[in-house]
Design an enzyme around this catalytic site. Structure first.
Site, PDB file in Angstrom:
ATOM      1  N   ASN A 281      27.074  -7.423  29.135  1.00 40.05           N
ATOM      2  CA  ASN A 281      27.381  -8.845  29.002  1.00 40.05           C
ATOM      3  C   ASN A 281      26.611  -9.558  30.108  1.00 40.05           C
ATOM      4  O   ASN A 281      27.000  -9.516  31.258  1.00 40.05           O
ATOM      5  CB  ASN A 281      28.896  -9.058  29.156  1.00 40.05           C
ATOM      6  N   TRP A 282      25.516 -10.159  29.707  1.00 43.13           N
ATOM      7  CA  TRP A 282      24.646 -10.776  30.713  1.00 43.13           C
ATOM      8  C   TRP A 282      25.216 -12.069  31.284  1.00 43.13           C
ATOM      9  O   TRP A 282      24.717 -12.577  32.275  1.00 43.13           O
ATOM     10  CB  TRP A 282      23.272 -11.054  30.095  1.00 43.13           C
ATOM     11  N   LYS A 283      26.206 -12.630  30.599  1.00 40.29           N
ATOM     12  CA  LYS A 283      26.771 -13.915  31.038  1.00 40.29           C
ATOM     13  C   LYS A 283      25.640 -14.953  31.114  1.00 40.29           C
ATOM     14  O   LYS A 283      24.709 -14.897  30.322  1.00 40.29           O
ATOM     15  CB  LYS A 283      27.531 -13.745  32.347  1.00 40.29           C
TER      16      LYS A 283
ATOM     17  N   HIS B 286      36.245 -13.577  25.930  1.00 38.41           N
ATOM     18  CA  HIS B 286      36.063 -13.125  27.316  1.00 38.41           C
ATOM     19  C   HIS B 286      36.928 -13.977  28.249  1.00 38.41           C
ATOM     20  O   HIS B 286      37.100 -15.174  28.018  1.00 38.41           O
ATOM     21  CB  HIS B 286      34.580 -13.225  27.708  1.00 38.41           C
TER      22      HIS B 286
ATOM     23  N   GLU C 114      36.372 -15.262  30.987  1.00 35.12           N
ATOM     24  CA  GLU C 114      35.713 -16.460  31.543  1.00 35.12           C
ATOM     25  C   GLU C 114      35.743 -17.605  30.542  1.00 35.12           C
ATOM     26  O   GLU C 114      35.844 -18.769  30.925  1.00 35.12           O
ATOM     27  CB  GLU C 114      34.272 -16.108  31.965  1.00 35.12           C
TER      28      GLU C 114
ATOM     29  N   GLU D  51      39.700  -5.710  29.553  1.00 38.26           N
ATOM     30  CA  GLU D  51      39.066  -6.219  30.769  1.00 38.26           C
ATOM     31  C   GLU D  51      40.115  -6.835  31.692  1.00 38.26           C
ATOM     32  O   GLU D  51      40.479  -7.999  31.528  1.00 38.26           O
ATOM     33  CB  GLU D  51      38.037  -7.291  30.393  1.00 38.26           C
TER      34      GLU D  51
ATOM     35  N   GLY E 277      33.842  -8.912  37.976  1.00 36.99           N
ATOM     36  CA  GLY E 277      32.963  -9.546  38.952  1.00 36.99           C
ATOM     37  C   GLY E 277      33.492  -9.480  40.380  1.00 36.99           C
ATOM     38  O   GLY E 277      32.982 -10.139  41.274  1.00 36.99           O
TER      39      GLY E 277
ATOM     40  N   SER F 212      33.745  -4.472  36.557  1.00 39.64           N
ATOM     41  CA  SER F 212      33.033  -3.787  37.630  1.00 39.64           C
ATOM     42  C   SER F 212      32.730  -2.326  37.311  1.00 39.64           C
ATOM     43  O   SER F 212      32.719  -1.475  38.208  1.00 39.64           O
ATOM     44  CB  SER F 212      33.789  -3.910  38.957  1.00 39.64           C
TER      45      SER F 212
ATOM     46  N   GLY G  18      29.153  -6.196  33.034  1.00 37.94           N
ATOM     47  CA  GLY G  18      28.563  -7.462  33.443  1.00 37.94           C
ATOM     48  C   GLY G  18      27.420  -7.231  34.417  1.00 37.94           C
ATOM     49  O   GLY G  18      26.286  -6.937  34.030  1.00 37.94           O
ATOM     50  N   GLY G  19      27.721  -7.347  35.703  1.00 39.28           N
ATOM     51  CA  GLY G  19      26.704  -7.288  36.760  1.00 39.28           C
ATOM     52  C   GLY G  19      25.717  -6.142  36.616  1.00 39.28           C
ATOM     53  O   GLY G  19      24.492  -6.352  36.691  1.00 39.28           O
TER      54      GLY G  19
HETATM   55  P1  PGA Z   1      31.496  -7.143  35.621  1.00 42.06           P
HETATM   56  O1  PGA Z   1      31.807  -7.991  34.294  1.00 42.06           O
HETATM   57  O2  PGA Z   1      31.026  -5.798  35.165  1.00 42.06           O
HETATM   58  O3  PGA Z   1      30.446  -7.925  36.356  1.00 42.06           O
HETATM   59  O4  PGA Z   1      32.786  -7.051  36.372  1.00 42.06           O
HETATM   60  C1  PGA Z   1      32.401  -7.391  33.196  1.00 42.06           C
HETATM   61  C2  PGA Z   1      32.614  -8.426  32.123  1.00 42.06           C
HETATM   62  O5  PGA Z   1      32.975  -9.550  32.463  1.00 42.06           O
HETATM   63  O6  PGA Z   1      32.415  -8.159  30.917  1.00 42.06           O
END
Ligand code: PGA
Length: 324
Positions: free
Chosen positions: A81-83, A167, A169, A239, A245, A285, A306-307
């Site tokens: 998930n590149w956001k 998600h 966010e 999640e 994050g 994470s 994500g990251g």
């Molecule tokens: P993260 O994000 O790996 O940076 O914690 C995961 C996500 O939000 O899908």
């Protein structure tokens, strides 16, 4: 029993647990931050699932039958998930670099969910590889006056196969609710997209011991009205919001337990075979160091990353960990 009585039961429980804790009223109020936006005007009978937040049919994770479900029947899925990261040119290069590193690693389905404007260039970068390019959101209407939104048919025509929906966010910053998550999911499935549906508790909810209730409620509301056939095109991503994050990761045991709870809820809704076939990812994470341990767990069938998905070497190492 009626939605209203479920509501008052859960609210009472919440209030009393909050009072037992250290934070008093403020703590109780912190327990349902997502829920408040989920149900601004009461409970979700509006979407036609009267016992949607009830728990009576949820088998406990500790019951052995859920642990004995055959993991081999499920497809492992590693999704990035590149956001809101990467311009189109950066996207093309990053996907191409990732593709080179994961070539031949077909032990898991690999997806990269990129910003809308990166879809075309990411597809160029992925050409000739097994990487599928996905999106991060979709609107529920077919078309119309929804400035800034993207429809499922638009994504479909762009060659998108998967879309992330719900998600945290989106829930936290863009007023996404379980009701709109459900509507988006239905629209995506109707257009022939596959959905990565995100659920998860916030820290106060976990500390208050209501993770199971939250996961059950979100899973039921978000899947409301879907058929067992629909479910074949759904992946659920567990999640925990506190791990996204933050560098904090759920322990493998916590991840396994939460994914098991979700599987139990799905078994209650759709039966054991559907639950056994459902891919449930862990997200929060996940990285090249912790992936192997998390992915080894019985109920964890992949990751939503994500990251670490922004760095080809790290993402490829997670794909490696999923090959076993
Ligand atoms: P993260 O994000 O790996 O940076 O914690 C995961 C996500 O939000 O899908």
């Amino acid at each position: 029993s009626s939605p209203a009585s479920h509501a008052s039961r859960i609210n009472k429980k919440t209030a009393s647990r909050g009072a037992e804790g250290s934070g008093g009223a403020g703590k109780a109020a912190a327990l349902f931050p997502l829920r408040r936006s989920i149900c601004p005007s009461g409970l979700p009978d509006a979407i036609g699932l009267p016992d949607a937040i009830g728990l009576p049919d949820v088998k406990k994770f500790t019951e052995s039958w859920i642990l004995k479900m055959n993991k081999a029947k499920r497809t492992a899925v590693i999704a990035g998930n590149w956001k809101m990261n990467m311009t189109p040119s950066e996207a093309k290069k990053t996907v191409a670099d990732t593709a080179a590193l994961v070539a031949g690693k077909d032990g898991a389905k690999i997806i990269l969910c990129v910003p809308f404007v990166d879809i075309a260039s990411a597809q160029c970068g992925a050409e000739g590889s097994a990487i599928s390019i996905g999106a991060q959101n979709v609107h529920f209407a077919e078309k119309g006056a929804f400035t800034g939104e993207i429809s499922a048919s638009m994504l479909k025509e762009c060659g998108v196969e998967y879309v992330i929906i719900g998600h945290s966010e989106r829930r936290q910053y863009f007023a996404e609710t379980d009701e709109t998550v459900n509507k988006r999911t239905k629209a995506a499935l109707a257009a022939g997209l596959k959905v990565i549906l995100c659920v998860g508790e916030v820290l106060e909810q976990r500390q208050s011991g209501i993770t199971e209730e939250i996961l059950s409620m979100q899973t039921k509301l978000d899947l409301a009205g879907l058929t067992a056939d629909d479910l074949k095109n759904v992946i659920i991503a567990y999640e925990p919001v506190w791990a996204i994050g933050t560098g904090l990761t759920a322990t493998p045991e916590q991840a396994d337990e939460a994914c098991g709870i979700i599987r139990s809820v799905v078994a209650g809704l759709y039966g054991g075979a559907a639950a056994e076939g459902l891919t449930i990812q862990y997200g929060g994470s996940m990285n090249e160091k912790n992936a192997a341990e998390l992915l080894a767990k019985e109920n964890v069938d992949g990751g939503l990353i994500g990251g670490a998905s922004l760095v080809p070497e790290k993402f490829a190492a997670i794909v490696d960990a999923a090959q076993a």
